[in-house]
Design a protein around this motif. Structure first.
Motif, PDB file in Angstrom:
ATOM      1  N   GLU A   1       0.855  -1.192   0.000  1.00 52.76           N
ATOM      2  CA  GLU A   1       0.000   0.000   0.000  1.00 52.76           C
ATOM      3  C   GLU A   1       0.885   1.233   0.000  1.00 52.76           C
ATOM      4  O   GLU A   1       1.783   1.364   0.831  1.00 52.76           O
ATOM      5  N   ILE A   2       0.641   2.142  -0.919  1.00 55.87           N
ATOM      6  CA  ILE A   2       1.456   3.352  -0.998  1.00 55.87           C
ATOM      7  C   ILE A   2       1.131   4.271   0.181  1.00 55.87           C
ATOM      8  O   ILE A   2      -0.026   4.434   0.555  1.00 55.87           O
TER       9      ILE A   2
ATOM     10  N   SER B   1      -6.620   1.071  -3.990  1.00 60.81           N
ATOM     11  CA  SER B   1      -5.956  -0.074  -4.620  1.00 60.81           C
ATOM     12  C   SER B   1      -4.585  -0.295  -3.999  1.00 60.81           C
ATOM     13  O   SER B   1      -3.982   0.616  -3.439  1.00 60.81           O
ATOM     14  N   TYR B   2      -4.135  -1.533  -4.085  1.00 63.89           N
ATOM     15  CA  TYR B   2      -2.805  -1.945  -3.634  1.00 63.89           C
ATOM     16  C   TYR B   2      -2.038  -2.431  -4.850  1.00 63.89           C
ATOM     17  O   TYR B   2      -2.621  -2.812  -5.865  1.00 63.89           O
ATOM     18  N   ASP B   3      -0.731  -2.467  -4.735  1.00 61.56           N
ATOM     19  CA  ASP B   3       0.111  -3.108  -5.742  1.00 61.56           C
ATOM     20  C   ASP B   3       0.418  -4.514  -5.249  1.00 61.56           C
ATOM     21  O   ASP B   3       0.833  -4.698  -4.102  1.00 61.56           O
ATOM     22  N   PHE B   4       0.187  -5.487  -6.110  1.00 58.16           N
ATOM     23  CA  PHE B   4       0.485  -6.883  -5.782  1.00 58.16           C
ATOM     24  C   PHE B   4       1.652  -7.340  -6.653  1.00 58.16           C
ATOM     25  O   PHE B   4       1.591  -7.238  -7.881  1.00 58.16           O
TER      26      PHE B   4
ATOM     27  N   LEU C   1       8.930  -0.772   1.390  1.00 58.89           N
ATOM     28  CA  LEU C   1       9.408  -0.778   0.012  1.00 58.89           C
ATOM     29  C   LEU C   1       9.524   0.672  -0.443  1.00 58.89           C
ATOM     30  O   LEU C   1       8.587   1.458  -0.268  1.00 58.89           O
ATOM     31  N   VAL C   2      10.683   1.032  -0.999  1.00 56.42           N
ATOM     32  CA  VAL C   2      10.873   2.369  -1.553  1.00 56.42           C
ATOM     33  C   VAL C   2      11.425   2.210  -2.963  1.00 56.42           C
ATOM     34  O   VAL C   2      12.430   1.530  -3.173  1.00 56.42           O
TER      35      VAL C   2
ATOM     36  N   LYS D   1       4.074   0.441   2.272  1.00 54.89           N
ATOM     37  CA  LYS D   1       4.119  -0.441   3.430  1.00 54.89           C
ATOM     38  C   LYS D   1       3.450  -1.752   3.053  1.00 54.89           C
ATOM     39  O   LYS D   1       2.514  -1.787   2.243  1.00 54.89           O
ATOM     40  N   LYS D   2       3.946  -2.837   3.623  1.00 55.13           N
ATOM     41  CA  LYS D   2       3.380  -4.164   3.358  1.00 55.13           C
ATOM     42  C   LYS D   2       2.001  -4.219   3.991  1.00 55.13           C
ATOM     43  O   LYS D   2       1.796  -3.711   5.096  1.00 55.13           O
TER      44      LYS D   2
END
Length: 147
Positions: A34-35, A53-56, A119-120, A132-133
């Motif tokens: 999630e950003i 939305s999330y990135d998977f 994650l960056v 963030k996860k």
């Protein structure tokens, strides 16, 4: 002379603090992200309080896989579609990059930080994306765990 020494020590400190992404770290990329914010090259940033939305990410042993946008639902499921980006992890000059490809475009992002919870990524415009996860949201079924 003392000032030069102090500057040298501080410079070494900042260089040493930068995470070097290893091939063994890439498995941490798998899952839902999630950003939280974007920091632009000019120093301004944009915070994301709530995301639709999330990135998977799903990266295999050959350092290739996909990235999809997914939409979390209140029952712990995700709405997904057939749209995704092919992703390859590339290591070059002690740096790690994510190379994306769709039928319409190709681009890369530098992998700055990767841990179990953070994650960056940095794009070519030097904007850094902080994630963030995360996982499923489940506000139904009296808090039962979602599989």
């Amino acid at each position: 002379m003392k000032n030069i020494f102090k500057i040298l020590v501080l410079s070494l400190f900042f260089v040493a603090c930068k995470q070097k992404i290893q091939t063994t770290d890439i498995a941490k990329l798998n899952g839902y992200w999630e950003i939280e914010k974007v920091v632009f090259d000019d120093g301004k940033d944009k915070d994301y309080k709530m995301n639709e939305s999330y990135d998977f990410f799903e990266i295999g042993k050959n350092n290739a896989g996909i990235r999809k946008k997914v939409m979390p639902q209140l029952d712990g499921t995700f709405l997904v579609n057939d749209t995704y980006e092919n992703v390859k992890v590339r290591f070059e000059n002690d740096k790690a990059f994510l190379d994306y490809a769709t039928p319409y475009a190709k681009w890369s992002e530098e992998l700055i930080t990767l841990s179990d919870k953070e994650l960056v990524l940095k794009n070519k415009e030097k904007a850094t994306y902080h994630y963030k996860k995360t996982g499923p949201i489940n506000l139904t079924d009296d808090g039962k765990k979602t599989e």
